[in-house]
Motif scaffolding. Structure first.
Motif, PDB file in Angstrom:
ATOM      1  N   ILE B 153      -1.732  84.714   6.756  1.00  0.00           N
ATOM      2  CA  ILE B 153      -2.126  83.320   6.921  1.00  0.00           C
ATOM      3  C   ILE B 153      -1.475  82.726   8.156  1.00  0.00           C
ATOM      4  CG2 ILE B 153      -1.738  81.020   5.940  1.00  0.00           C
ATOM      5  CD1 ILE B 153      -2.558  82.035   3.351  1.00  0.00           C
ATOM      6  N   THR B 156      -1.266  76.036  11.799  1.00  0.00           N
ATOM      7  CA  THR B 156      -1.312  75.369  13.100  1.00  0.00           C
ATOM      8  C   THR B 156      -0.046  74.544  13.282  1.00  0.00           C
ATOM      9  OG1 THR B 156      -3.685  75.178  12.816  1.00  0.00           O
ATOM     10  CG2 THR B 156      -2.716  73.881  14.573  1.00  0.00           C
ATOM     11  N   PRO B 158       1.708  71.646  14.343  1.00  0.00           N
ATOM     12  CA  PRO B 158       1.106  70.357  14.698  1.00  0.00           C
ATOM     13  C   PRO B 158       1.537  69.866  16.076  1.00  0.00           C
ATOM     14  CG  PRO B 158       2.720  70.092  12.933  1.00  0.00           C
ATOM     15  CD  PRO B 158       2.563  71.554  13.158  1.00  0.00           C
ATOM     16  N   SER B 159       2.640  70.348  16.587  1.00  0.00           N
ATOM     17  CA  SER B 159       3.076  69.872  17.891  1.00  0.00           C
ATOM     18  C   SER B 159       2.359  70.617  19.029  1.00  0.00           C
ATOM     19  CB  SER B 159       4.600  70.008  17.960  1.00  0.00           C
ATOM     20  OG  SER B 159       5.010  70.121  19.275  1.00  0.00           O
ATOM     21  N   SER B 160       2.418  71.943  19.027  1.00  0.00           N
ATOM     22  CA  SER B 160       1.762  72.677  20.116  1.00  0.00           C
ATOM     23  C   SER B 160       0.273  72.901  19.837  1.00  0.00           C
ATOM     24  CB  SER B 160       2.435  74.026  20.305  1.00  0.00           C
ATOM     25  OG  SER B 160       2.121  74.869  19.218  1.00  0.00           O
ATOM     26  N   GLU B 161      -0.143  72.704  18.597  1.00  0.00           N
ATOM     27  CA  GLU B 161      -1.507  72.957  18.143  1.00  0.00           C
ATOM     28  C   GLU B 161      -1.905  74.420  18.290  1.00  0.00           C
ATOM     29  OE1 GLU B 161      -4.103  69.976  19.833  1.00  0.00           O
ATOM     30  OE2 GLU B 161      -2.652  68.405  19.306  1.00  0.00           O
ATOM     31  N   GLU B 163      -1.667  78.377  16.676  1.00  0.00           N
ATOM     32  CA  GLU B 163      -1.489  78.991  15.364  1.00  0.00           C
ATOM     33  C   GLU B 163      -0.281  79.916  15.370  1.00  0.00           C
ATOM     34  OE1 GLU B 163      -5.377  80.746  14.527  1.00  0.00           O
ATOM     35  OE2 GLU B 163      -5.655  79.085  13.140  1.00  0.00           O
ATOM     36  N   MET B 204       3.294  68.240   6.252  1.00  0.00           N
ATOM     37  CA  MET B 204       1.916  67.914   5.873  1.00  0.00           C
ATOM     38  C   MET B 204       0.969  69.047   6.274  1.00  0.00           C
ATOM     39  SD  MET B 204       1.919  65.385   4.088  1.00  0.00           S
ATOM     40  CE  MET B 204       3.469  64.757   3.502  1.00  0.00           C
ATOM     41  N   GLU B 205       1.319  69.725   7.342  1.00  0.00           N
ATOM     42  CA  GLU B 205       0.498  70.851   7.794  1.00  0.00           C
ATOM     43  C   GLU B 205       0.449  71.939   6.723  1.00  0.00           C
ATOM     44  OE1 GLU B 205      -1.200  70.746  10.811  1.00  0.00           O
ATOM     45  OE2 GLU B 205      -2.151  72.512   9.954  1.00  0.00           O
ATOM     46  N   LYS B 207       0.000  71.535   3.746  1.00  0.00           N
ATOM     47  CA  LYS B 207      -1.094  71.217   2.823  1.00  0.00           C
ATOM     48  C   LYS B 207      -2.393  71.892   3.228  1.00  0.00           C
ATOM     49  CE  LYS B 207      -1.128  66.853   0.678  1.00  0.00           C
ATOM     50  NZ  LYS B 207      -1.203  65.393   0.732  1.00  0.00           N
ATOM     51  N   SER B 208      -2.546  72.151   4.511  1.00  0.00           N
ATOM     52  CA  SER B 208      -3.774  72.790   4.983  1.00  0.00           C
ATOM     53  C   SER B 208      -3.824  74.265   4.598  1.00  0.00           C
ATOM     54  CB  SER B 208      -3.892  72.695   6.502  1.00  0.00           C
ATOM     55  OG  SER B 208      -3.758  71.372   6.909  1.00  0.00           O
ATOM     56  N   LYS B 212      -6.586  77.955   1.581  1.00  0.00           N
ATOM     57  CA  LYS B 212      -6.902  79.323   1.994  1.00  0.00           C
ATOM     58  C   LYS B 212      -6.771  80.276   0.809  1.00  0.00           C
ATOM     59  CE  LYS B 212      -6.320  78.452   6.720  1.00  0.00           C
ATOM     60  NZ  LYS B 212      -5.470  78.364   7.874  1.00  0.00           N
TER      61      LYS B 212
END
Lengths: 325, 281
Positions: B153, B156, B158-161, B163, B204-205, B207-208, B212
């Motif tokens: 898995i 992402t 969240p800062s550099s966007e 994976e 929070m990321e 949570k995404s 999966k």
């Protein structure tokens, strides 16, 4: 009467009967199909259509609809690279039901065993109890049909788009999923030479299952400065489900906020990720507020909204704005 | 039919509990490669599990029908049980030893006397063969075939966007968590507030990732749900205050660490650790 005159008459008679025949057939098929005896239909039925054929077979007649479907995400729900990745090479059993459904009937479908590369195809969505179910009461000589009112209701899509359906239902809006994602145009259902002329034009839903567009009209913004804080509020004014919305995909909106001082130098930057998976998507017609502490004096703020679909790693700009205190 | 179902459930449970291993050490061995062919993605369905349901249905079917005195079906289930048992024994060569065809045949013969007592007695021998294999193999099989891999898995950042691998992301989130705590401890509230921003967006990321593996949003009430949300609000409140209250700050740090990180590790990391060992080989 000489021979050629006789010939002419005969030809005229044949032409007359042909035209009359077509006219009668046209009349029967479009106006009084209940007069056509079932035994007559039996003669022209194409039996293999009831054996769950691949989508290409339906394209023999429904060419235009097939071409549209082929462009839709539904046609690649099993072969999509991002799906294969997320489902660990398609080994996660929980994931099969909606990506390779056997038959859609208003509840979560069961997965099917055959023709998996077709993804969500014609047969999954239309073939129930030996008949092609659809929105119309009509006669289709090659296969039995059944008018099923579910096809124009959101509930049908909600079989799989379960979370989106719940969001939509909560808005109490009247537009259905099909109204926006399968807009109708007046056209023929079939393109096969001959057949197409016998059937009247009808309303045909766009089988590309359009993704939907968002712009400044859909996502409204208000801002304010307040002592050491900068406030933004966003409002999804038009889309009757979360923006973005998803079941197991992960589409996102990125809101970038960059703060500049009076020299035009960047003093701080931050962002918000608006994503259904993080439960931060913008709900319909309800303001969402964000509040930022200003660590330094700020004389300009630049705000950008970008969108990234579930099946892509690329973002596109929705809008960009600059505000000053 | 309710009785039959209840009986079947009790039967299965009883039989799984009566026949445990006696050793105190539990060894988890990676299941043999030849089992792969009976699980996705190699097969369309989990055929081994389905085979187990057949065994259990015929085994249970014998007793249900004995109780109902439906002897025709007793005989049918007894024969089917032997047939399926034999078939199962040929599926995974490495596991052949677990099977005792004679015990299965002896049970079928006893069942066909239509005497509940005799059948019950003879079931022990066969039941033991099921129990031994379950005790030694079931957890391994669950881990290998029913637990998706966290190592596959991506999250992402969240800062550099970009994976990143799940375990790298864990190290990163653990760093941001620490950075916030250290800065707060040093009285650098501005820095701590910025670290909180990074930490929260990383949290929070997470949570995404749930979707999966999970197909309902209900699971998000745990670890990343309301409790975590409240703790983050509490942290933000202190860090945005003129004079932060350390007591409240540390209480909320504890909440994130316990109801968030720790509880998620307790449910998910064990399996991930076992898989990691197998994947390294």
């Amino acid at each position: 009467m000489n021979l050629s005159a006789r010939m002419r008459n005969l030809l005229a008679a044949i032409a007359y009967f042909a035209v009359a025949g077509i006219a009668i057939a046209y009349f029967l098929i479009n106006e009084k199909f209940e007069w056509i005896p079932e035994s007559a239909l039996e003669l022209v039925r194409e039996k293999d259509l009831l054996e769950r054929p691949e989508a290409k077979r339906c394209a023999d007649c429904h060419t235009a609809i097939y071409d549209s479907w082929k462009k839709s995400r539904h046609s690649i729900s099993w072969t999509s690279k991002t799906y294969i990745e997320a489902s660990e090479n398609r080994s996660k059993e929980k994931c099969l039901a909606c990506h390779i459904p056997e038959s859609v009937k208003g509840e979560k479908p069961s997965p099917r065993m055959d023709r998996r590369d077709e993804g969500i195809y014609c047969v999954s969505c239309h073939f129930i109890d030996g008949k092609m179910n659809g929105p119309y009461d009509l006669v289709a000589p090659p296969h039995p049909t059944y008018r099923n009112p579910e096809y124009v209701r959101s509930n049908f899509c909600g079989s799989c788009h379960q979370k989106t359906f719940k969001e939509w239902q909560a808005t109490k809006e009247e537009d259905t999923c099909q109204d926006c994602h399968m807009p109708r145009t007046r056209a023929r259902l079939t393109q096969k030479m001959g057949l197409n002329l016998l059937h009247k034009k009808k309303w045909v839903g766009d089988h590309r299952f359009l993704h939907g567009e968002i712009s400044e009209k859909d996502i409204l913004m208000e801002t304010s400065f307040q002592e050491n804080f900068f406030n933004i509020s966003l409002l999804n004014k038009t889309v009757p489900h979360g923006v973005p919305t998803a079941d197991n995909g992960d589409p996102r909106l990125y809101l970038y906020i960059i703060f500049y001082n009076s020299e035009g130098e960047e003093v701080d930057r931050t962002k918000e990720i608006l994503a259904p998976q993080q439960e931060t998507a913008l709900p319909f017609n309800k303001k969402v507020d964000f509040r930022y502490r200003l660590f330094d004096p700020v004389s300009r703020v630049n705000i950008e909204l970008k969108y990234q679909p579930a099946w892509s790693k690329e973002k596109e700009l929705v809008w960009e704005k600059t505000v000053q205190p | 039919m309710n009785f039959a179902r209840t009986f079947l459930i009790y039967f299965t449970i009883a039989f799984m509990m009566v026949l445990p291993v006696h050793a105190k050490d539990m060894v988890l061995k990676e299941p043999p490669k030849s089992l792969d062919q009976f699980y996705p993605p190699h097969s369309k369905q989990p055929k081994w599990t389905q085979q187990m349901h057949k065994l259990s249905n015929h085994f249970g079917g014998v007793f249900i029908n004995l109780k109902e005195k439906d002897f025709e079906n007793v005989d049918k289930h007894a024969d089917k049980l032997v047939e399926e048992y034999k078939k199962t024994s040929e599926m995974v060569p490495e596991w052949e030893e677990y099977f005792d065809i004679k015990a299965a045949e002896a049970f079928a013969a006893a069942a066909k006397t239509h005497d509940m007592k005799k059948a019950g007695k003879a079931s022990g021998g066969l039941g033991k063969t099921c129990g031994k294999c379950h005790a030694e193999q079931q957890v391994s099989v669950w881990t290998k075939y029913h637990w998706p891999s966290f190592h596959k898995i991506k999250v992402t950042d969240p800062s550099s966007e970009k994976e990143v691998e799940f375990d790298k992301f864990m190290k990163q989130i653990s760093g941001s968590f620490k950075s916030m705590r250290v800065n707060f401890g040093e009285g650098q509230y501005g820095k701590a507030a910025k670290a909180l921003r990074a930490f929260k967006s990383e949290y929070m990321e997470l949570k995404s990732t749930c979707s999966k593996c999970h197909t309902t949003d209900d699971v998000k009430r745990f670890y990343v749900g309301g409790d975590a949300e409240k703790a983050f609000q509490g942290l933000a409140k202190e860090l945005n205050a003129e004079k932060p209250n350390p007591g409240n700050f540390w209480k909320n740090v504890g909440l994130v660490g316990k109801t968030g990180c720790k509880n998620c590790h307790l449910t998910h990391r064990t399996y991930s650790m076992i898989k990691e060992v197998w994947e390294e080989k």
